[in-house]
Write an enzyme that holds these catalytic residues in place. Structure first.
Site, short mmCIF file in Angstrom:
data_model
loop_
_atom_site.label_atom_id
_atom_site.label_comp_id
_atom_site.label_asym_id
_atom_site.label_seq_id
_atom_site.Cartn_x
_atom_site.Cartn_y
_atom_site.Cartn_z
N ASP A 4 32.63 44.68 36.15
CA ASP A 4 31.59 43.70 36.41
C ASP A 4 30.38 43.95 35.51
OD1 ASP A 4 30.22 41.60 37.94
OD2 ASP A 4 29.05 43.24 38.79
N GLU A 25 37.95 41.82 36.49
CA GLU A 25 36.93 42.86 36.31
C GLU A 25 37.55 44.26 36.28
OE1 GLU A 25 33.32 40.38 38.52
OE2 GLU A 25 34.40 41.95 39.60
#
Length: 375
Positions: free
Chosen positions: A50, A132
């Protein structure tokens, strides 16, 4: 994950892992390790991924929309709020999930029996987490090499397409070839990459490397930041850097090679050449060929048809009921398609008519958006 699955993932993200176990961990959900009481799951990799995604996307926005002017400082075409909206559009959950769908990677998720029974691999947030986690695994495996991370984000998110979609004369050839391949072959096109140095070395040892006709190599890439003229004899320009890229794409038994200073540019160049060939040979089928006459009455089923033929991700409909001043019901339907990145709405006295209006608006938008589907 078996070796074939690992190779496919590495090919799609443009990165080869030193430690294959890291890649497997990126696909392992916490539900599985809780069930098995052993192993490592992908939660911490999601966290790292992320942050990587935010950093790389902000960096790309700053370079694409702005420049440094010596003592005058840095100038950007957009203000802070506008850049924030661009970033939000690029990295929202639906966009990341759509890319996982296009790359076909969610099928390799390692999950608990409960997850499998609930088909959680189809949920947007699960595919977003996977996106992610893969980036997080690349970060660890590459020891946070920024060039590697930038290339992985570019390959997975297709950033150049997102940026250039704001330009009138831009055609997304990678998406066009992907749509054609899924429709024609039922598979994603496969791209292979070499650095210019590796390509030159291969040419010294292999005779007749290119089978692509000269006519397919004459058009310069519309996305390359360097103006080039190609020929079948010499695809690589004299001033190319050793670390620039050559991308190979095999379509209909022909090799189409593209050049670029990034993998994304090289891929787009190869895809454009393949697209030009398919159009010239009358082999390219577009969405407009599938739906020549969109109608409001058939719009819902026509969108469903495009989904079943792999042109778009599954249409989703959200309803809201309100009432006019006389107390009559008013239905609003919102139609969303993750791969198209925005929504359309319809309003009517009945739920069914609102859905048809929203579907028709979406269908017309898809058929006409940025001339993407036009030959």
């Amino acid at each position: 994950m078996d070796n074939e699955a690992i190779k496919e993932v590495e090919r799609e993200i443009g990165y080869t892992f030193r430690y294959k176990k890291l890649l497997e961990q990126a696909f392992t959900r916490k539900s599985y390790t809780d069930e098995q009481h052993q192993g490592c799951n992908n939660e911490i990799l999601e966290f790292y991924g992320d942050r990587v995604l935010d950093l790389i996307v902000v960096k790309e926005i700053s370079e694409f929309y702005g420049s440094t002017y010596g003592d005058e400082g840095y100038k950007c075409s957009f203000n802070e709020a506008e850049c924030s909206q661009i970033k939000k559009r690029l990295v929202n959950g639906r966009s990341l999930a759509a890319r996982m769908d296009e790359l076909g990677l969610a099928k390799y998720l390692i999950m608990s029996k409960g997850d499998r029974m609930g088909n959680v691999q189809e949920q947007v947030h699960v595919k977003e987490d996977l996106f992610e986690a893969i980036l997080g695994a690349v970060a660890i495996d590459s020891e946070w090499n920024m060039e590697v991370l930038g290339s992985a984000v570019d390959m997975m998110l297709h950033l150049d397409t997102c940026f250039y979609n704001d330009m009138e004369d831009y055609d997304d050839y990678v998406s066009l070839i992907q749509q054609w391949s899924q429709k024609k072959r039922g598979t994603l096109p496969q791209y292979t990459f070499r650095s210019v140095a590796e390509e030159r070395n291969a040419r010294r040892h292999v005779s007749g490397l290119y089978s692509v006709p000269a006519s397919a190599l004459l058009n310069p890439s519309r996305t390359s930041r360097i103006s080039l003229t190609y020929s079948a004899q010499d695809l690589i320009p004299e001033d190319a850097e050793a670390e620039d890229y050559i991308c190979h794409l095999n379509i209909e038994g022909r090799d189409f090679a593209g050049y670029g200073i990034t993998k994304s540019e090289a891929r787009m160049d190869a895809a454009e050449k393949a697209y030009d060939y398919l159009v010239d040979e009358d082999l390219f089928v577009t969405i407009k060929d599938e739906i020549p006459e969109p109608t409001e009455e058939k719009a819902v089923s026509q969108l469903q048809e495009l989904w079943q033929k792999n042109y778009i991700t599954v249409p989703e409909y959200v309803y809201k009921e309100s009432h006019d001043k006389d107390g009559n019901p008013v239905w609003t339907c919102e139609c969303r398609i993750a791969s198209f990145q925005y929504y359309c709405t319809g309003e009517a006295a009945s739920k069914r008519d609102a859905k048809r209006k929203a579907a028709y608006d979406m269908l017309c938008s898809i058929l006409n958006h940025e001339n993407v589907w036009q030959d």
